[in-house]
Design an enzyme around this catalytic site. Sequence first.
Site, mmCIF file in Angstrom:
data_model
loop_
_atom_site.group_PDB
_atom_site.id
_atom_site.type_symbol
_atom_site.label_atom_id
_atom_site.label_comp_id
_atom_site.label_asym_id
_atom_site.label_seq_id
_atom_site.Cartn_x
_atom_site.Cartn_y
_atom_site.Cartn_z
ATOM 1 N N GLU A 50 31.140 -0.953 12.151
ATOM 2 C CA GLU A 50 30.680 0.355 11.597
ATOM 3 C C GLU A 50 32.167 1.013 11.378
ATOM 4 O O GLU A 50 33.005 1.219 12.087
ATOM 5 C CB GLU A 50 29.756 0.814 12.221
ATOM 6 C CG GLU A 50 28.418 0.318 12.438
ATOM 7 C CD GLU A 50 27.571 1.414 13.218
ATOM 8 O OE1 GLU A 50 27.818 2.550 13.783
ATOM 9 O OE2 GLU A 50 26.359 0.925 13.761
ATOM 10 N N ASP A 61 28.118 14.618 16.909
ATOM 11 C CA ASP A 61 28.887 13.972 17.460
ATOM 12 C C ASP A 61 29.550 14.547 18.617
ATOM 13 O O ASP A 61 30.060 15.638 18.652
ATOM 14 C CB ASP A 61 30.252 13.414 16.334
ATOM 15 C CG ASP A 61 29.813 12.331 15.548
ATOM 16 O OD1 ASP A 61 29.541 11.211 16.179
ATOM 17 O OD2 ASP A 61 29.894 12.487 14.334
#
Lengths: 267, 409
Positions: A50, A61
Amino acid sequence: MNYSLISQSFKNARKENRPALLTYTVAGDNTKKTSLRILKSISKYADICELGFPHNTPIADGGQIQTSSYRAIKNGIKINDIFSIVNDFKKNKNNKPIILMGYYNMIYQYGENKFLKKCKKVKVDGIIVVDLPYPENKIFASKCKNNKINFIQLISPTTSKKRLKQIIKDSHEMIYYISMLSTTGGKLKVSPKKILQEYKKIKNQNKYKNVVIGFGITEKTISSLKMADGLVVGSALCKEISTSLKKRQNPVKNVTNVVKRLKNKIL
Amino acid sequence: MKLKKKTPLIDQHDKYGFWGGKFGGSFIPETLKKPIEDLTKEFHKLRKDRKFIKKRDFYFKNYIGSPTSFIKLENLSNHLGGAQIWAKVVSEANGGAHKIYNATVHALICKSMGKKYIVGDTGAGYAGKMLSMAAKKFGLKCKIFMGAKDIKRQKPNCDAMKKNGAEIVPVYSGSQTLVDAVSECMRYWVSNCDNTHMAVGSTVGPNIFVKICGWSTAQISRELKVQLKKEFKKIPKKIKLINCVGGGSSAYGFWSEFIDYDKKQIELIGVEAGGPKKSQLHAAPLSRNAKIGILHGAASYVCQNNEGQIKETESISAGLDYPGVSPIHCFLKDTKRARYTYATDEEALQAYKMVTKFEKLNPSLEPSHAFAEAIKIAPRLNKDTIIIVNSCGDAKKDRDILKKKLGKY
Ligand SMILES: Cc1ncc(COP(=O)(O)O)c(C=O)c1O
């Protein structure tokens, strides 16, 4: 899409009786060149890579990935650079799938269609959009499908039963299960047993979908979840890059070593 | 794109939460889908519940102190010549700004949902201060996320939060201002949504937060409508409602009752933060033609670069220093119901100086932006025109900045 590289990777791992190992690193961390070198190097051990396209206002995040993202943006990474990283990577390692992961605003500004055309051209295999949930993502997901790109749906511990069914029904080949209520990089605060229970609920709906587990997975926790189809490690790698830079060591080598160790733990 | 009459603006969105088909929505991580759905259901239920409305009205009256006064600024009007200038002194509300309406409603919702923890973002510190007050009042544990730069420049409000027992979480990422505080607050909520309620401090964020906040601040215009009728016997023929716009909660609250009127009768003017005169940076996405983008879970006009990275902003006013703006203001802009402009730091300071020289009023730097526009246009208008400025915050929090810039406070 029966024989996509993504499905093939899961099949290969299954043959070896282990979960697929998915890595997450941020494109351009800490430079375009280094991130490509990291990608090439870790793909020796990872099954699927990824690649994050960094955003400066990431609402899901944690600290590690934020640090990597801000660093990459500061060093000038642009969306077109990210495509060229993928392009370059694919030229050498054609059999390792690449999944782009990021926030919708960047796709929106680039233009959905133009973005997908570019993805197709450089052979991106899948896309994860953190802030484009189901059902809002239906149109974009079908556009991905038309371009033979996997759109990867996310499922979390808060996903209701009804939603779970709908999401799985509309999903492509791979589903991402978020292990716990957390941003990326949080400490695993749920027992592996509990996580695997939830994981099985997804598998029970449709055993043909490849379901990966992510969030909170490190060298310490990875082996406890190895019955899953795939496991994603991201923050631990971003952290390693930060540490390497701080110690003036080679991030390519260090991150590769971490990935190698992760792989050994699930064999 | 068209406005509907007789439907509150906050309810004029489609099933995906978009106003005008493209502003708003809920661009959220999967984890927040359920908590946001729960909150949406709860709010939907509560706003139709007579008992809840009674409770809200009770606290608005007895705790917040409604109505806030509506006064003519006689000296300022005379000095400028031209239009009459009036003020709705919302800064009289408990705590010193309009943020108390949203904070009180969120605390009531939090209680009703059986959650014990409440978190929120703040820029100027008013949203944080008010949430800490409401949390204390209703027995909730409170955490406030605030940019490190804002903690420094809005100290009086930080002191108040601490006194109320709230924890201030400093945010060091990015520009260390409101935009980063909201991001960090949302991230916290992602990790703690099972036992924690989140309040967004303005009419921004995922659809439901725009609605709750707008529903709360709408109290301002309900009061004003009554006050106008009392003062003038009927709604005057020519009114201009001028309000500063950061996220847009105070402007929406000031305007909501008047949106159905013809704009020739009641003009709505929003004033954004133009930043320092000499700087390229500003916080004026509407009036300086930013492109549509997604920030904090909603689509709106956003200060951003070509790649979709959110741009840094700059303003002397922490409360307006935000790159995005409410989707409902984007809708009002595109339907041309409201007009948006900006005032620079310097103009806001000059306006503050003039207002405080002529009137017994102490507007904070945010409403000083609105006063700057009033001062600019009043001389050109005749005295049948009623300009009303929402003086939505008290300048006590800006003490240090004003002392530094004007040599006195
Ligand atoms: C006094 C005051 N006015 C205005 C604002 C801007 O927010 P909004 O546009 O949501 O009213 C703030 C925000 O902190 C504020 O404290």
